[in-house]
Design an enzyme around this catalytic site. Structure first.
Site, PDB file in Angstrom:
ATOM      1  N   CYS A  93      57.929   9.443   7.386  1.00 17.51           N
ATOM      2  CA  CYS A  93      59.207   9.823   6.435  1.00 17.51           C
ATOM      3  C   CYS A  93      59.049  10.947   5.991  1.00 17.51           C
ATOM      4  CB  CYS A  93      60.076   8.759   7.050  1.00 17.51           C
ATOM      5  SG  CYS A  93      61.792  10.540   7.055  1.00 17.51           S
ATOM      6  N   ARG A 127      72.289  14.822   8.172  1.00 12.48           N
ATOM      7  CA  ARG A 127      71.763  14.088   8.051  1.00 12.48           C
ATOM      8  C   ARG A 127      71.036  14.466   9.612  1.00 12.48           C
ATOM      9  NH1 ARG A 127      68.944  12.782   3.916  1.00 12.48           N
ATOM     10  NH2 ARG A 127      67.921  11.075   4.487  1.00 12.48           N
ATOM     11  N   HIS A 193      60.807   5.354  11.715  1.00  8.82           N
ATOM     12  CA  HIS A 193      60.934   3.982  10.040  1.00  8.82           C
ATOM     13  C   HIS A 193      61.170   2.894  11.194  1.00  8.82           C
ATOM     14  CE1 HIS A 193      61.301   6.147   7.050  1.00  8.82           C
ATOM     15  NE2 HIS A 193      62.319   6.858   6.764  1.00  8.82           N
TER      16      HIS A 193
HETATM   17  N1  GLN Z   1      63.885  12.745   1.643  1.00 12.42           N
HETATM   18  C1  GLN Z   1      63.749  13.311   2.946  1.00 12.42           C
HETATM   19  C2  GLN Z   1      64.726  13.598   3.708  1.00 12.42           C
HETATM   20  O1  GLN Z   1      65.846  13.004   4.093  1.00 12.42           O
HETATM   21  C3  GLN Z   1      62.796  11.681   3.850  1.00 12.42           C
HETATM   22  C4  GLN Z   1      64.393  10.946   4.175  1.00 12.42           C
HETATM   23  C5  GLN Z   1      63.242   9.651   4.544  1.00 12.42           C
HETATM   24  O2  GLN Z   1      61.917   8.809   4.358  1.00 12.42           O
HETATM   25  N2  GLN Z   1      63.885   8.757   4.962  1.00 12.42           N
HETATM   26  O3  GLN Z   1      64.338  13.887   4.443  1.00 12.42           O
END
Ligand code: GLN
Length: 246
Positions: A93, A127, A193
């Site tokens: 990520c 998101r 993740h």
């Molecule tokens: N900050 C990054 C995003 O939102 C990565 C997030 C994360 O590692 N979960 O894309």
């Protein structure tokens, strides 16, 4: 054999307990009679990436990424050289985003990247969240990889770049391309993740195999029973499938 592992910025990039991936490497190596020697790296510390058999970097929020991005970018050339020489690498990520050319966050500012992966990332408004299932082909080892994604970033692979896999269910790199992650030789970057490796033992062993080969050993690993791991994979894959396609 001794497998030398560099864990980059563990105090900054450890969202969703990404550190658990290191525990999986350690356990699976120990069960085969190998030893993992883990070196944690903080910003500013000296490190020669090619002195390691495996490099690991986890995920983090934009705020944490901002704090380590310049340090990581400055190590870009050395990391590319290490991967070129066969050092295995797993990036999750936030770490995956910053190993590309750069990441433009929600506030419009751009974080520099290390330039290992041929991609760039731009934060979107919505998101991309949920369980993910991928079909992956690791040099003829065809398998599925299951996990969980939560990212604002849309990662756009360059034309001809190799993804980690094809999205069966979930969003993937950008929500539209049908691809997830990126692969450059012995390096894998992914949004998954969870942590990723407890439920994906095939991927864990593929990475350990690359690391062992770099350490001068054979990349063949004795099989482990993996009953719980396979169950965990099945539950995770089932959740992703019930969520449906992109
Ligand atoms: N900050 C990054 C995003 O939102 C990565 C997030 C994360 O590692 N979960 O894309």
């Amino acid at each position: 054999m001794k497998i030398r592992v560099a864990h980059l910025y563990p105090d900054y990039l450890n969202i969703y307990a990404d550190r658990g991936n290191i525990a999986v490497f350690e356990r699976r190596a120990t069960l085969r009679g190998h030893e993992l020697e883990i070196t944690s790296l903080a910003p500013g510390e000296r490190l020669e990436p090619s002195a390691f058999d495996l490099i690991y970097i986890g995920g983090g929020q934009d705020r944490e990424q901002t704090l380590i991005a310049p340090d990581l970018a400055a190590r870009g050339e050395a990391i590319c050289k290490a991967v070129d020489g066969g050092t295995a690498l797993l990036a999750v990520c936030g770490g995956y985003q910053l190993l590309g050319r750069g990441y433009r966050g929600r506030d419009g500012s751009t974080m520099p990247g290390a330039g290992l992966f041929p991609h760039e990332t731009i934060a979107g408004d919505k998101r991309l969240i949920g369980d993910v299932l991928l079909e992956v082909d690791l040099d003829g080892l065809v398998t599925t990889v299951a996990g969980f994604e939560n990212h604002a970033g849309r990662t756009l692979l360059d034309a001809g770049a190799a993804p980690l896999g094809r999205v069966v269910a979930g969003h993937g790199n950008d929500g539209t391309s049908g691809y997830e992650g990126c692969r450059v030789g012995t390096a894998i970057g992914t949004y998954l993740h969870g942590p990723l490796l407890p439920r994906n033992p095939v991927l864990a062993d593929w990475l350990l195999g690359q690391a062992l080969a770099h350490a001068g050993g054979s990349d063949e690993l004795e099989p482990l029973p993996d009953e719980l791991e396979r169950l965990a994979h099945a539950v995770s894959a089932g959740r992703a499938r019930s969520r449906g396609g992109r």
